[in-house]
Write a protein that holds these residues in place. Structure first.
Motif, PDB file in Angstrom:
ATOM      1  N   LEU A 135       0.827  -1.212   0.000  1.00 24.82           N
ATOM      2  CA  LEU A 135       0.000   0.000   0.000  1.00 24.82           C
ATOM      3  C   LEU A 135       0.863   1.264   0.000  1.00 24.82           C
ATOM      4  CD1 LEU A 135      -2.788  -1.071   2.520  1.00 24.82           C
ATOM      5  CD2 LEU A 135      -3.036  -0.746   0.043  1.00 24.82           C
ATOM      6  N   SER A 136       1.964   1.201   0.732  1.00 29.90           N
ATOM      7  CA  SER A 136       2.901   2.326   0.748  1.00 29.90           C
ATOM      8  C   SER A 136       3.517   2.528  -0.632  1.00 29.90           C
ATOM      9  CB  SER A 136       3.999   2.083   1.782  1.00 29.90           C
ATOM     10  OG  SER A 136       4.938   3.134   1.773  1.00 29.90           O
ATOM     11  N   ASP A 137       3.854   1.424  -1.293  1.00 31.24           N
ATOM     12  CA  ASP A 137       4.389   1.500  -2.656  1.00 31.24           C
ATOM     13  C   ASP A 137       3.368   2.122  -3.600  1.00 31.24           C
ATOM     14  OD1 ASP A 137       6.911   0.445  -2.174  1.00 31.24           O
ATOM     15  OD2 ASP A 137       6.285  -1.622  -2.551  1.00 31.24           O
ATOM     16  N   LEU A 138       2.100   1.719  -3.450  1.00 30.27           N
ATOM     17  CA  LEU A 138       1.042   2.251  -4.312  1.00 30.27           C
ATOM     18  C   LEU A 138       0.927   3.767  -4.159  1.00 30.27           C
ATOM     19  CD1 LEU A 138      -1.325   1.824  -6.241  1.00 30.27           C
ATOM     20  CD2 LEU A 138      -2.787   1.376  -4.252  1.00 30.27           C
ATOM     21  N   GLU A 139       0.944   4.231  -2.916  1.00 30.09           N
ATOM     22  CA  GLU A 139       0.856   5.666  -2.655  1.00 30.09           C
ATOM     23  C   GLU A 139       2.045   6.408  -3.265  1.00 30.09           C
ATOM     24  OE1 GLU A 139       0.471   8.769   1.144  1.00 30.09           O
ATOM     25  OE2 GLU A 139       0.551   6.606   1.479  1.00 30.09           O
ATOM     26  N   SER A 140       3.232   5.822  -3.092  1.00 25.71           N
ATOM     27  CA  SER A 140       4.452   6.424  -3.631  1.00 25.71           C
ATOM     28  C   SER A 140       4.411   6.491  -5.154  1.00 25.71           C
ATOM     29  CB  SER A 140       5.664   5.619  -3.175  1.00 25.71           C
ATOM     30  OG  SER A 140       6.835   6.030  -3.837  1.00 25.71           O
ATOM     31  N   ILE A 141       3.960   5.416  -5.783  1.00 30.17           N
ATOM     32  CA  ILE A 141       3.894   5.361  -7.248  1.00 30.17           C
ATOM     33  C   ILE A 141       2.908   6.397  -7.784  1.00 30.17           C
ATOM     34  CG2 ILE A 141       3.198   3.947  -9.216  1.00 30.17           C
ATOM     35  CD1 ILE A 141       4.154   1.489  -7.567  1.00 30.17           C
ATOM     36  N   GLU A 142       1.742   6.485  -7.146  1.00 32.21           N
ATOM     37  CA  GLU A 142       0.722   7.427  -7.614  1.00 32.21           C
ATOM     38  C   GLU A 142       1.212   8.867  -7.552  1.00 32.21           C
ATOM     39  OE1 GLU A 142      -2.546   6.306  -5.128  1.00 32.21           O
ATOM     40  OE2 GLU A 142      -3.380   4.905  -6.627  1.00 32.21           O
ATOM     41  N   LYS A 143       1.973   9.184  -6.510  1.00 29.72           N
ATOM     42  CA  LYS A 143       2.529  10.537  -6.387  1.00 29.72           C
ATOM     43  C   LYS A 143       3.541  10.810  -7.492  1.00 29.72           C
ATOM     44  CE  LYS A 143       2.014  11.240  -1.396  1.00 29.72           C
ATOM     45  NZ  LYS A 143       2.751  11.341  -0.095  1.00 29.72           N
ATOM     46  N   ARG A 144       4.371   9.813  -7.780  1.00 37.12           N
ATOM     47  CA  ARG A 144       5.429  10.005  -8.768  1.00 37.12           C
ATOM     48  C   ARG A 144       4.896  10.066 -10.199  1.00 37.12           C
ATOM     49  NH1 ARG A 144       8.972   5.356  -6.212  1.00 37.12           N
ATOM     50  NH2 ARG A 144      10.444   5.604  -7.933  1.00 37.12           N
ATOM     51  N   LYS A 156      11.817   4.594 -18.815  1.00 42.17           N
ATOM     52  CA  LYS A 156      12.007   3.221 -18.338  1.00 42.17           C
ATOM     53  C   LYS A 156      11.397   3.040 -16.950  1.00 42.17           C
ATOM     54  CE  LYS A 156      15.863   1.252 -19.470  1.00 42.17           C
ATOM     55  NZ  LYS A 156      17.297   0.855 -19.516  1.00 42.17           N
ATOM     56  N   GLU A 157      11.613   4.034 -16.077  1.00 39.41           N
ATOM     57  CA  GLU A 157      11.070   3.947 -14.727  1.00 39.41           C
ATOM     58  C   GLU A 157       9.545   4.076 -14.736  1.00 39.41           C
ATOM     59  OE1 GLU A 157      11.575   5.958 -10.274  1.00 39.41           O
ATOM     60  OE2 GLU A 157      13.029   6.397 -11.860  1.00 39.41           O
ATOM     61  N   ILE A 158       9.025   4.926 -15.620  1.00 36.00           N
ATOM     62  CA  ILE A 158       7.567   5.065 -15.746  1.00 36.00           C
ATOM     63  C   ILE A 158       6.946   3.723 -16.121  1.00 36.00           C
ATOM     64  CG2 ILE A 158       5.727   6.073 -17.167  1.00 36.00           C
ATOM     65  CD1 ILE A 158       7.390   8.650 -17.289  1.00 36.00           C
ATOM     66  N   LYS A 159       7.585   3.016 -17.025  1.00 37.43           N
ATOM     67  CA  LYS A 159       7.079   1.702 -17.453  1.00 37.43           C
ATOM     68  C   LYS A 159       7.033   0.729 -16.268  1.00 37.43           C
ATOM     69  CE  LYS A 159       5.927  -1.629 -20.311  1.00 37.43           C
ATOM     70  NZ  LYS A 159       4.544  -1.694 -20.846  1.00 37.43           N
ATOM     71  N   ILE A 160       8.090   0.748 -15.442  1.00 31.23           N
ATOM     72  CA  ILE A 160       8.129  -0.126 -14.261  1.00 31.23           C
ATOM     73  C   ILE A 160       7.004   0.241 -13.292  1.00 31.23           C
ATOM     74  CG2 ILE A 160       9.454  -0.793 -12.207  1.00 31.23           C
ATOM     75  CD1 ILE A 160      12.011  -0.344 -13.859  1.00 31.23           C
ATOM     76  N   LEU A 161       6.844   1.526 -13.023  1.00 28.24           N
ATOM     77  CA  LEU A 161       5.838   1.976 -12.060  1.00 28.24           C
ATOM     78  C   LEU A 161       4.425   1.686 -12.547  1.00 28.24           C
ATOM     79  CD1 LEU A 161       7.415   5.391 -10.946  1.00 28.24           C
ATOM     80  CD2 LEU A 161       7.536   3.181  -9.788  1.00 28.24           C
ATOM     81  N   GLU A 162       4.174   1.853 -13.826  1.00 28.42           N
ATOM     82  CA  GLU A 162       2.850   1.545 -14.386  1.00 28.42           C
ATOM     83  C   GLU A 162       2.562   0.047 -14.304  1.00 28.42           C
ATOM     84  OE1 GLU A 162       2.214   5.159 -17.644  1.00 28.42           O
ATOM     85  OE2 GLU A 162       3.132   3.263 -18.294  1.00 28.42           O
ATOM     86  N   THR A 163       3.582  -0.750 -14.562  1.00 22.90           N
ATOM     87  CA  THR A 163       3.414  -2.204 -14.444  1.00 22.90           C
ATOM     88  C   THR A 163       3.148  -2.589 -12.995  1.00 22.90           C
ATOM     89  OG1 THR A 163       4.982  -2.504 -16.281  1.00 22.90           O
ATOM     90  CG2 THR A 163       4.461  -4.442 -14.958  1.00 22.90           C
ATOM     91  N   ALA A 164       3.845  -1.934 -12.064  1.00 27.23           N
ATOM     92  CA  ALA A 164       3.664  -2.215 -10.633  1.00 27.23           C
ATOM     93  C   ALA A 164       2.238  -1.899 -10.194  1.00 27.23           C
ATOM     94  CB  ALA A 164       4.665  -1.414  -9.809  1.00 27.23           C
ATOM     95  N   ILE A 165       1.691  -0.767 -10.636  1.00 30.51           N
ATOM     96  CA  ILE A 165       0.308  -0.411 -10.293  1.00 30.51           C
ATOM     97  C   ILE A 165      -0.659  -1.464 -10.819  1.00 30.51           C
ATOM     98  CG2 ILE A 165      -1.565   1.140 -10.987  1.00 30.51           C
ATOM     99  CD1 ILE A 165       0.019   3.467 -10.304  1.00 30.51           C
ATOM    100  N   TYR A 167      -0.061  -4.625 -11.309  1.00 28.12           N
ATOM    101  CA  TYR A 167       0.057  -5.809 -10.462  1.00 28.12           C
ATOM    102  C   TYR A 167      -0.669  -5.614  -9.127  1.00 28.12           C
ATOM    103  CZ  TYR A 167       3.654  -7.835 -13.536  1.00 28.12           C
ATOM    104  OH  TYR A 167       4.330  -8.381 -14.602  1.00 28.12           O
ATOM    105  N   ILE A 168      -0.507  -4.420  -8.539  1.00 32.98           N
ATOM    106  CA  ILE A 168      -1.151  -4.149  -7.246  1.00 32.98           C
ATOM    107  C   ILE A 168      -2.670  -4.200  -7.387  1.00 32.98           C
ATOM    108  CG2 ILE A 168      -1.540  -2.393  -5.458  1.00 32.98           C
ATOM    109  CD1 ILE A 168       1.386  -1.478  -5.917  1.00 32.98           C
ATOM    110  N   ASN A 169      -3.186  -3.582  -8.444  1.00 37.43           N
ATOM    111  CA  ASN A 169      -4.635  -3.574  -8.662  1.00 37.43           C
ATOM    112  C   ASN A 169      -5.196  -4.974  -8.901  1.00 37.43           C
ATOM    113  OD1 ASN A 169      -4.833  -0.799  -8.362  1.00 37.43           O
ATOM    114  ND2 ASN A 169      -4.540  -0.385 -10.552  1.00 37.43           N
ATOM    115  N   LYS A 170      -4.361  -5.860  -9.449  1.00 37.06           N
ATOM    116  CA  LYS A 170      -4.780  -7.248  -9.685  1.00 37.06           C
ATOM    117  C   LYS A 170      -4.434  -8.156  -8.511  1.00 37.06           C
ATOM    118  CE  LYS A 170      -4.248  -7.045 -14.729  1.00 37.06           C
ATOM    119  NZ  LYS A 170      -3.438  -7.536 -15.886  1.00 37.06           N
TER     120      LYS A 170
END
Length: 357
Positions: A135-144, A156-165, A167-170
């Motif tokens: 959940l902390s990662d999700l909050e951090s990603i959304e801010k970034r 490249k980092e945007i692609k990682i963060l979008e993929t992470a979101i 995964y979290i949502n699923k």
């Protein structure tokens, strides 16, 4: 080169007791109430290595210096930490600073030590921690990824963060990111959920050799590979004994090696670290490098000037150095090699650097 392993877990699971045992100190408070650790305690711990002792004898060294790894005792986490419950936000900021996570899991019954939950359930306890980190990662990603901040981030980092979101949502494990992206790129994201992890099941004395019903349940779920069974209280007691008493006590309770030594080695492996040595009459010393480190980079661990002016490295493998009783015979028998800038240092190499000043 400082590498840190953060000890995390729910309140009163034995984190501070383990930290005190690891660092052979009473730096960390270990009281019977939640949040007795507020600010993180940091301790440097010598990495045990029998090779260092043998090299020091062969070289007749005046000094012997182990390489070290840092352990950090971080405040206890509770459900809701990602929203600021307990010491949540402070906890999560501290954990971002470590290179690897040691999850301390309560696997013992006790009427004397408070449990923040009504019963002992190691699987549930770990799920609480991992959920809060996610959940902390999700909050951090959304801010970034917010419009204001997004333009400051590489594609490249945007692609990682979008993929992470995604995964979290699923509700999928963020570890899957390691299948798609390089470790180097993932490390730049600072995500908590993908840091290397080690699980320490804290048990009572009668369970230190074979575990118990709680450790059995935990291992069934998370496997044996990165799970260690330790009694933090017993390890702390062992540290208070002199060498003879220690050996006798360990023999009596059936321990061949202290859990602490095993944990330190596992932490070292978890971070994919290796050791090279320098050895001579003045000192024999172990140095920490990451795997696949080149000779100039290894030289730079000793001093930046060594890397800048690197010419070659006199190199002998550990086995050859021992077999030939040191540098002189290793040179005479042709076991000493001159390695250049592209040489990848191997674990256990004894090195002597040639460099321009």
């Amino acid at each position: 080169m400082g590498f840190k392993c953060g000890i995390v877990g729910l309140p009163n699971v034995g984190k501070s007791t383990l930290f005190n045992a690891l660092t052979n100190s009473n730096k960390a408070q270990a009281e019977n109430f939640p949040f007795c650790t507020i600010d993180p305690n940091i301790g440097m711990v010598a990495v045990p290595d029998e090779r260092l002792d043998k090299l020091a004898v062969i070289s007749n060294s005046k000094k012997k210096i182990n390489t070290t790894i840092s352990f950090v005792d971080i405040a206890g986490l509770v459900k809701g930490a990602s929203k600021g419950e307990g010491l949540g936000n402070k906890f999560l900021s501290h954990i971002r600073e470590v290179d690897a996570i040691i999850h301390m899991i309560r696997c013992f019954d006790s009427d004397d030590i408070q449990n923040v939950n009504p019963n002992v359930d190691p699987v549930r306890d770990l799920e609480v921690i991992e959920t809060e980190m996610k959940l902390s990662d999700l909050e951090s990603i959304e801010k970034r990824l917010d419009k204001k901040n997004r333009k400051k981030i590489e594609e490249k980092e945007i692609k990682i963060l979008e993929t992470a979101i995604d995964y979290i949502n699923k509700d999928e494990n963020l570890e899957k990111l390691k299948e798609k992206f390089s470790t180097k790129d993932l490390n730049k994201t600072g995500l908590l959920s993908i840091k290397p992890k080690l699980y320490v099941c804290n048990v009572d004395e009668k369970s230190i050799n074979k575990g118990n019903k709680y450790t059995d349940t935990f291992v069934e779920k998370y496997g044996e590979k990165n799970t260690i069974i330790i009694s933090a209280d017993i390890e702390n007691q062992i540290n208070l004994l002199d060498q003879i008493e220690k050996e006798n006590y360990m023999k009596m309770i059936g321990l061949k090696e202290t859990g602490l030594n095993y944990l330190i080695k596992k932490g070292y492996d978890l971070l994919k670290l290796e050791t090279f040595f320098t050895s001579g009459p003045e000192e024999t010393r172990a140095w920490t490098i990451t795997k696949n480190c080149t000779a100039p980079k290894a030289a730079g661990i000793i001093h930046t000037d060594f890397e800048k002016g690197f010419i070659r490295s006199e190199t002998v493998s550990y086995d050859d150095f021992i077999e030939n009783s040191g540098w002189i015979n290793s040179r005479a028998t042709g076991k000493m090699r001159l390695e250049g800038k592209d040489y990848v240092v191997k674990d256990g190499d004894i090195l002597n650097f040639r460099f321009n000043t």
